[in-house]
Scaffold this motif. Structure first.
Motif, PDB file in Angstrom:
ATOM      1  N   LEU A  41      -5.026  99.245  21.427  1.00 19.08           N
ATOM      2  CA  LEU A  41      -6.473  99.085  21.229  1.00 19.08           C
ATOM      3  C   LEU A  41      -7.156  98.642  22.521  1.00 19.08           C
ATOM      4  N   LEU A  42      -6.520  97.731  23.253  1.00 20.15           N
ATOM      5  CA  LEU A  42      -7.104  97.267  24.510  1.00 20.15           C
ATOM      6  C   LEU A  42      -7.126  98.391  25.551  1.00 20.15           C
ATOM      7  N   LEU A  43      -6.093  99.230  25.545  1.00 22.21           N
ATOM      8  CA  LEU A  43      -6.084 100.378  26.448  1.00 22.21           C
ATOM      9  C   LEU A  43      -7.219 101.337  26.101  1.00 22.21           C
ATOM     10  N   PHE A  44      -7.371 101.629  24.806  1.00 22.21           N
ATOM     11  CA  PHE A  44      -8.453 102.520  24.378  1.00 22.21           C
ATOM     12  C   PHE A  44      -9.821 101.925  24.724  1.00 22.21           C
ATOM     13  N   GLY A  45      -9.930 100.603  24.583  1.00 23.53           N
ATOM     14  CA  GLY A  45     -11.194  99.943  24.873  1.00 23.53           C
ATOM     15  C   GLY A  45     -11.573  99.996  26.340  1.00 23.53           C
ATOM     16  N   SER A  46     -10.588 100.205  27.206  1.00 28.68           N
ATOM     17  CA  SER A  46     -10.862 100.253  28.652  1.00 28.68           C
ATOM     18  C   SER A  46     -11.102 101.671  29.158  1.00 28.68           C
ATOM     19  N   ASN A  47     -11.118 102.659  28.252  1.00 29.45           N
ATOM     20  CA  ASN A  47     -11.299 104.053  28.676  1.00 29.45           C
ATOM     21  C   ASN A  47     -12.570 104.248  29.515  1.00 29.45           C
ATOM     22  N   GLY A  48     -13.674 103.700  29.034  1.00 32.80           N
ATOM     23  CA  GLY A  48     -14.943 103.863  29.733  1.00 32.80           C
ATOM     24  C   GLY A  48     -14.939 103.195  31.098  1.00 32.80           C
ATOM     25  N   ILE A  49     -14.213 102.085  31.216  1.00 35.39           N
ATOM     26  CA  ILE A  49     -14.134 101.376  32.490  1.00 35.39           C
ATOM     27  C   ILE A  49     -13.404 102.248  33.512  1.00 35.39           C
ATOM     28  N   VAL A  99     -17.001  93.804  25.946  1.00 34.31           N
ATOM     29  CA  VAL A  99     -16.686  92.657  26.802  1.00 34.31           C
ATOM     30  C   VAL A  99     -16.302  93.124  28.207  1.00 34.31           C
ATOM     31  N   LEU A 100     -15.425  94.144  28.284  1.00 33.72           N
ATOM     32  CA  LEU A 100     -14.982  94.630  29.589  1.00 33.72           C
ATOM     33  C   LEU A 100     -16.123  95.259  30.383  1.00 33.72           C
ATOM     34  N   SER A 101     -17.012  95.973  29.684  1.00 33.18           N
ATOM     35  CA  SER A 101     -18.149  96.590  30.383  1.00 33.18           C
ATOM     36  C   SER A 101     -19.068  95.524  30.971  1.00 33.18           C
ATOM     37  N   ALA A 102     -19.170  94.392  30.283  1.00 36.76           N
ATOM     38  CA  ALA A 102     -19.995  93.290  30.793  1.00 36.76           C
ATOM     39  C   ALA A 102     -19.337  92.623  32.000  1.00 36.76           C
ATOM     40  N   ILE A 103     -18.010  92.424  31.916  1.00 37.21           N
ATOM     41  CA  ILE A 103     -17.282  91.722  32.984  1.00 37.21           C
ATOM     42  C   ILE A 103     -17.113  92.608  34.214  1.00 37.21           C
ATOM     43  N   LEU A 123     -18.322  96.028  34.769  1.00 38.40           N
ATOM     44  CA  LEU A 123     -19.431  96.893  35.188  1.00 38.40           C
ATOM     45  C   LEU A 123     -20.775  96.179  35.227  1.00 38.40           C
ATOM     46  N   GLY A 124     -20.809  94.943  34.734  1.00 37.40           N
ATOM     47  CA  GLY A 124     -22.060  94.201  34.743  1.00 37.40           C
ATOM     48  C   GLY A 124     -23.075  94.696  33.745  1.00 37.40           C
ATOM     49  N   GLU A 125     -22.602  95.362  32.663  1.00 32.77           N
ATOM     50  CA  GLU A 125     -23.512  95.849  31.616  1.00 32.77           C
ATOM     51  C   GLU A 125     -23.808  94.694  30.654  1.00 32.77           C
ATOM     52  N   CYS A 126     -24.994  94.162  30.714  1.00 29.60           N
ATOM     53  CA  CYS A 126     -25.357  93.026  29.857  1.00 29.60           C
ATOM     54  C   CYS A 126     -26.222  93.502  28.687  1.00 29.60           C
ATOM     55  N   LEU A 127     -25.952  92.952  27.520  1.00 30.08           N
ATOM     56  CA  LEU A 127     -26.743  93.254  26.340  1.00 30.08           C
ATOM     57  C   LEU A 127     -27.861  92.228  26.199  1.00 30.08           C
TER      58      LEU A 127
END
Length: 296
Positions: free
Chosen positions: A14-22, A252-256, A258-262
């Motif tokens: 799941l963590l690997l899949f979650g990092s696909n976009g990164i 979470v990874l996109s925020a950390i 890539l700096g994508e903040c919601l």
């Protein structure tokens, strides 16, 4: 120990899949090209594992199930093309949240397709997800209507739901064999589309080779192997609920990284989406287990 190993492999997948976009953000190719190379390398990796394990091929014995897997693979390829374009348009976090509305769509149509009972938990979960989608995507909804990026995110969820529905119908072909044929069909689908729209071959920048290999071999091939080798030894509720670690980790990874903040409204929307979907799955599975015990 075996059970703990399954938990570890499932969460790692799941963590690997979650990092696909990164990982994809470091690849200087368009979304179709990324998905094409991802499915190619992932399919080859799964084929090597399948052959090394001397896996048994069930395709000839169950042609109808193979047909379902092919449809599911086509839907997965289309879904990923929409998803990776959504990554570019609206960001990894937002696109991942939109993508994971797919399971909620499946829950809604299951009473019609699989003749399952619809429960109040599913309705409440859908309402929560729908409100969450509005909150998360409010910046991308203009007076002219939906943005292209948001539309791609929605379509990725719809095709994800189609993928899940047809894969669920393939009851005789499971595990690694299922994943291998599905991913291979996705590759063929994306290859045909890419050939028609832009032609092949693809020019790959040198700096994109390593992230492409990571995305295809590690995130896709190895990730699918971990996923399908672990879910059979885990409780259904664990698989359903822990599955939402994927979009959560993506946000979470996109925020950390890539700096994508919601915004505050988008954070509330993210909680509503993940919480509503998990709520619907949890109480739906509890109800199904209870109904099955009552029938015994």
């Amino acid at each position: 120990m075996y059970l703990n190993s399954n938990y570890f492999k499932y969460i790692a997948a799941l963590l690997l899949f979650g990092s696909n976009g990164i990982v994809a953000s470091y690849i200087s190719l368009n979304s179709n090209e990324i998905v094409l190379l991802r499915t190619l390398t992932g399919s080859l990796f799964l084929l090597l594992i399948f052959l090394s394990l001397h896996g048994e091929v069930h395709v000839r014995r169950y042609p109808q199930d193979f047909f379902y897997i092919v449809i599911s693979g086509i839907a997965m390829g289309i879904s990923w093309m929409f998803l990776f374009e959504a990554y570019n348009q609206v960001g990894v976090g937002i696109a991942s949240l939109a993508y994971y509305c797919g399971p909620v769509i499946v829950m809604l149509v299951s009473p019609i397709i699989f003749r399952e009972k619809i429960h109040i938990s599913i309705i409440l979960g859908f309402i929560s997800v729908f409100i969450g989608m509005i909150c998360v995507n409010s910046p991308f909804i203009s007076d002219a209507g939906l943005s292209f990026g948001l539309l791609c995110g929605i379509m990725s969820a719809v095709m994800y739901a189609v993928m899940l529905i047809f894969n669920k119908k393939a009851t005789k072909i499971q595990g690694l064999e299922n994943s291998l044929f599905q991913l291979s069909t996705s590759f063929v689908t994306v290859a045909v589309f890419t050939l028609i729209t832009q032609g092949i071959p693809i020019s790959i920048p040198a700096e994109s080779i390593l992230p492409l290999l990571i995305l295809g071999v590690v995130n896709t091939g190895f990730g699918c192997y971990l996923y399908f080798s672990s879910i059979g030894g885990l409780p259904v509720q664990t698989v359903a609920i822990c599955g939402y670690l994927e979009p959560l980790s993506a946000v979470v990874l996109s925020a950390i990284v890539l700096g994508e903040c919601l915004s505050s409204l988008q954070e509330i929307g993210a909680v509503l989406i993940i919480g509503g979907a998990a709520f619907g799955e949890l109480f739906r599975n509890r109800k199904l287990i209870g109904d099955n015990k009552a029938e015994v």
